[in-house]
Enzyme design. Sequence first.
Site, PDB file in Angstrom:
ATOM      1  N   CYS A   2       2.722  16.261 -46.291  1.00 52.67           N
ATOM      2  CA  CYS A   2       1.728  16.527 -47.328  1.00 52.67           C
ATOM      3  C   CYS A   2       0.484  17.211 -46.758  1.00 52.67           C
ATOM      4  O   CYS A   2       0.180  17.078 -45.577  1.00 52.67           O
ATOM      5  CB  CYS A   2       1.316  15.229 -47.987  1.00 52.67           C
ATOM      6  SG  CYS A   2       2.691  14.232 -48.534  1.00 52.67           S
ATOM      7  N   ARG A  27       3.615  23.092 -43.647  1.00 50.38           N
ATOM      8  CA  ARG A  27       3.908  21.711 -43.266  1.00 50.38           C
ATOM      9  C   ARG A  27       5.131  21.162 -43.982  1.00 50.38           C
ATOM     10  O   ARG A  27       5.665  20.131 -43.583  1.00 50.38           O
ATOM     11  CB  ARG A  27       2.694  20.824 -43.577  1.00 50.38           C
ATOM     12  CG  ARG A  27       1.469  21.188 -42.758  1.00 50.38           C
ATOM     13  CD  ARG A  27       0.254  20.451 -43.274  1.00 50.38           C
ATOM     14  NE  ARG A  27       0.392  19.026 -43.128  1.00 50.38           N
ATOM     15  CZ  ARG A  27       0.017  18.332 -42.063  1.00 50.38           C
ATOM     16  NH1 ARG A  27      -0.525  18.953 -41.052  1.00 50.38           N
ATOM     17  NH2 ARG A  27       0.162  17.036 -42.009  1.00 50.38           N
ATOM     18  N   TRP A  75       5.054  16.081 -50.037  1.00 42.25           N
ATOM     19  CA  TRP A  75       6.434  15.973 -49.520  1.00 42.25           C
ATOM     20  C   TRP A  75       6.909  14.585 -49.922  1.00 42.25           C
ATOM     21  O   TRP A  75       6.385  13.575 -49.463  1.00 42.25           O
ATOM     22  CB  TRP A  75       6.428  16.134 -48.004  1.00 42.25           C
ATOM     23  CG  TRP A  75       7.775  16.251 -47.378  1.00 42.25           C
ATOM     24  CD1 TRP A  75       8.522  17.382 -47.218  1.00 42.25           C
ATOM     25  CD2 TRP A  75       8.560  15.181 -46.813  1.00 42.25           C
ATOM     26  NE1 TRP A  75       9.704  17.090 -46.580  1.00 42.25           N
ATOM     27  CE2 TRP A  75       9.762  15.741 -46.318  1.00 42.25           C
ATOM     28  CE3 TRP A  75       8.370  13.813 -46.667  1.00 42.25           C
ATOM     29  CZ2 TRP A  75      10.759  14.997 -45.709  1.00 42.25           C
ATOM     30  CZ3 TRP A  75       9.373  13.063 -46.056  1.00 42.25           C
ATOM     31  CH2 TRP A  75      10.551  13.659 -45.585  1.00 42.25           C
ATOM     32  N   ASN A 101      -2.213  11.541 -48.065  1.00 44.61           N
ATOM     33  CA  ASN A 101      -1.143  11.742 -47.078  1.00 44.61           C
ATOM     34  C   ASN A 101      -0.890  10.402 -46.409  1.00 44.61           C
ATOM     35  O   ASN A 101      -1.850   9.708 -46.064  1.00 44.61           O
ATOM     36  CB  ASN A 101      -1.581  12.716 -45.979  1.00 44.61           C
ATOM     37  CG  ASN A 101      -1.714  14.136 -46.475  1.00 44.61           C
ATOM     38  OD1 ASN A 101      -1.474  14.426 -47.638  1.00 44.61           O
ATOM     39  ND2 ASN A 101      -2.122  15.024 -45.577  1.00 44.61           N
ATOM     40  N   GLY A 102       0.379  10.071 -46.187  1.00 43.42           N
ATOM     41  CA  GLY A 102       0.705   8.811 -45.512  1.00 43.42           C
ATOM     42  C   GLY A 102       1.495   7.901 -46.438  1.00 43.42           C
ATOM     43  O   GLY A 102       2.062   8.355 -47.439  1.00 43.42           O
ATOM     44  N   GLU A 481      19.349  21.801 -28.698  1.00 45.57           N
ATOM     45  CA  GLU A 481      18.273  22.551 -29.352  1.00 45.57           C
ATOM     46  C   GLU A 481      18.842  23.757 -30.107  1.00 45.57           C
ATOM     47  O   GLU A 481      18.418  24.041 -31.239  1.00 45.57           O
ATOM     48  CB  GLU A 481      17.238  22.991 -28.303  1.00 45.57           C
ATOM     49  CG  GLU A 481      16.089  23.827 -28.824  1.00 45.57           C
ATOM     50  CD  GLU A 481      15.228  23.158 -29.886  1.00 45.57           C
ATOM     51  OE1 GLU A 481      15.378  21.951 -30.143  1.00 45.57           O
ATOM     52  OE2 GLU A 481      14.405  23.864 -30.491  1.00 45.57           O
ATOM     53  N   LYS A 485      18.333  24.196 -34.108  1.00 42.42           N
ATOM     54  CA  LYS A 485      17.660  25.380 -34.642  1.00 42.42           C
ATOM     55  C   LYS A 485      18.524  26.012 -35.720  1.00 42.42           C
ATOM     56  O   LYS A 485      18.066  26.342 -36.804  1.00 42.42           O
ATOM     57  CB  LYS A 485      17.460  26.359 -33.488  1.00 42.42           C
ATOM     58  CG  LYS A 485      16.228  27.120 -33.333  1.00 42.42           C
ATOM     59  CD  LYS A 485      14.938  26.479 -33.046  1.00 42.42           C
ATOM     60  CE  LYS A 485      14.580  25.242 -33.766  1.00 42.42           C
ATOM     61  NZ  LYS A 485      13.561  24.448 -33.202  1.00 42.42           N
ATOM     62  N   GLU A 488      18.890  23.724 -38.911  1.00 43.86           N
ATOM     63  CA  GLU A 488      17.614  23.583 -39.624  1.00 43.86           C
ATOM     64  C   GLU A 488      17.375  24.737 -40.586  1.00 43.86           C
ATOM     65  O   GLU A 488      16.954  24.530 -41.715  1.00 43.86           O
ATOM     66  CB  GLU A 488      16.443  23.616 -38.623  1.00 43.86           C
ATOM     67  CG  GLU A 488      16.077  22.323 -37.976  1.00 43.86           C
ATOM     68  CD  GLU A 488      14.856  22.457 -37.056  1.00 43.86           C
ATOM     69  OE1 GLU A 488      14.003  21.597 -37.132  1.00 43.86           O
ATOM     70  OE2 GLU A 488      14.772  23.422 -36.256  1.00 43.86           O
ATOM     71  N   HIS A 504      37.116  14.247 -26.363  1.00 42.53           N
ATOM     72  CA  HIS A 504      37.222  12.847 -26.768  1.00 42.53           C
ATOM     73  C   HIS A 504      37.022  12.682 -28.268  1.00 42.53           C
ATOM     74  O   HIS A 504      36.587  11.629 -28.725  1.00 42.53           O
ATOM     75  CB  HIS A 504      36.227  11.996 -25.975  1.00 42.53           C
ATOM     76  CG  HIS A 504      36.511  11.984 -24.508  1.00 42.53           C
ATOM     77  ND1 HIS A 504      37.602  11.350 -23.968  1.00 42.53           N
ATOM     78  CD2 HIS A 504      35.879  12.586 -23.466  1.00 42.53           C
ATOM     79  CE1 HIS A 504      37.621  11.540 -22.664  1.00 42.53           C
ATOM     80  NE2 HIS A 504      36.590  12.296 -22.336  1.00 42.53           N
ATOM     81  N   LYS A 604       6.911  20.121 -41.120  1.00 42.17           N
ATOM     82  CA  LYS A 604       6.443  20.507 -39.788  1.00 42.17           C
ATOM     83  C   LYS A 604       5.929  19.292 -39.020  1.00 42.17           C
ATOM     84  O   LYS A 604       6.166  19.147 -37.836  1.00 42.17           O
ATOM     85  CB  LYS A 604       5.322  21.540 -39.950  1.00 42.17           C
ATOM     86  CG  LYS A 604       4.737  22.034 -38.663  1.00 42.17           C
ATOM     87  CD  LYS A 604       5.669  23.018 -38.017  1.00 42.17           C
ATOM     88  CE  LYS A 604       5.269  23.429 -36.639  1.00 42.17           C
ATOM     89  NZ  LYS A 604       6.435  23.871 -35.860  1.00 42.17           N
TER      90      LYS A 604
END
Length: 609
Positions: A2, A27, A75, A101-102, A481, A485, A488, A504, A604
């Site tokens: 947010c 964000r 968000w 926010n939170g 990574e 990437k 995402e 395996h 973000k």
Amino acid sequence: MCGIVGYIGSEQAAPILLEGLKMLEYRGYDSAGVSVHDGCRLNVIKAKGRLQALSDMIDGGKAVCGACGIGHTRWATHGKPSDENSHPQVSNSGNIAVVHNGIIENYLQLKDFLSSRGVKFHSETDTEVVAQLVDYYYEGDLLKAVHKAIDRIEGSYALGIMAADQPDKIVGVRKDSPLIVACSENGNFLASDVTAVLKHTRDVIYLDDGNYAVLSLKGVEIYDSFLRPIDKKISHVDWDISSAEKGGYEHFMFKEIMEQPEVIRKTIAPRIRNKKIVLDEINLSSDFIKSLSKIYIVACGSSYHVGMVAKYNIEKLTRKPVEVALASEFRYCSPIVDNKTLVVCISQSGTTADTIAALREAKRLGGRVLSIVNVVGSTIAKESDDVIYTWAGPEIAVATTKAYSTQLAVTYLLGIYLADCLGTIDKDEYERFLNEIMTIPDKVESILKGKGHIQYLASLYFNNQDIFFIGRNIDYALSLEGSLKLKEISYIHSEAYAAGELKHGTISLVEDGTLVIAVATYQKLLEKTISNIVEVKARDAQVLSLTTESGKPLVGQVSDNMIVIPDIDELFLPSLAVVPLQLFAYYVALMRGCDIDKPRNLAKSVTVE
Ligand code: G6P
């Protein structure tokens, strides 16, 4: 996640709020809203979806009069994205409007308490209880009412609050979620992130937990948790707005990929002086380093992947055990930490809730915390015993690239620094490492010049349904990574496996045409990785390999396509190898028409557990 913006001044507030929220879009969010006082009443306008939808509803802000207001990008956590659940949340009487926010952890108890006193709720959010509770305590003094409400609230919050009968006041308060205030010639600002105010001023005040701010036309007053007035230091933000703008590039992600040579140089060069690594920002005594029984690296997401590379490198360099933990697991796994443990927290934002919680747990257990952080003055930076900043500048794209690269660079410096102090590397090695590390920026630059080839490879594979990454040792850390990437931003299903582990289980998913990206840069294990490539080839997989000039002759024999990077000492290979993987993900997402800078469901800075 947010974002919050508040403004009071001589200009119309709504366009300024929209412009500030635009700077916070990166964000990650799924709805937006503003509340502006027109002198008589509070007008609240909210819309699910992109900020553009809200902006269209109010004609870019022109349709809403008034010079005092708060705005928010949400968000979703409590309750799905919808107009009702968007912020500002307004109390029943319509007198109090709140952006938050939170997470309010005891919101259900507070809801019960207020419901039993006849308060009706209209949203599924935790934030609504803040608006209702402040209204419940309100007797004409907004700051006092907020203070009383905060006394009953548990959880994390950055709040911006207005009252309908106080047309020229905004109250802000924070705990465990960032909030800044700033003054400029044309007004005063409240924001969750400096980028929202940079167009107006670069002088900001970072509020601490428990601080209250009252914004009026006269200026900004700040109070401590007992409402005693306090003076706070003004910090000057020395990067300018262009760092947070696209500067002619189509996407922030691409711009940030291209900035990597420069920011890696900026992060490394000032810390190598007279052929020595100088980390004068940290204060680890040589006795402490020598007494270390263990190093813990704690982080989330891509920062965790940096930790994976660092584990291989720092263990090799220092011969001390290094454990890497996901921050969300660390605090609940009874970690073995004592005063001989160095806990390294890695975080771009410095505000990731799980990493903050892990840091506090590490300190509670007696460990010494050293953080690698990008955002100056962030919570993680402030609460750590030592901080090494990555000089990546503001990173706007949700998918990190340049912050990842600068974090890697700092872990190299730290590893060599510790090893030198411990005497586990000799003078020649030390000198060779320093010479090699300085070559990274130019080598990254040369890889970026070859981006056309990677774009071509992306055009061959962008329609694949599943893509597997394999590698050993640091190549495995890098595969994690590369795979993250790709998934995402392109939404292609992807998994990363230690090459030797594939057989395996996961090899059962490999069939005719499946793309396997083999990261094969680590010379010592090249032949082993080649055996794994051959195994997937035998199941008719397509193999795209990433290797070095030295690995090319062998790897070329078993691959359908290849990306070749320059040779460098094996410690630093990940800094070169990650770049083609970032570019590959970028071009694949571009060809699939994805929203590259704002991928669905992602944020973000993840400020909730
Ligand atoms: C989010 C971001 C990732 C980042 C992770 C950890 O998931 O989208 O890019 O790696 O958070 O964030 P931090 O700020 O702590 O590095």
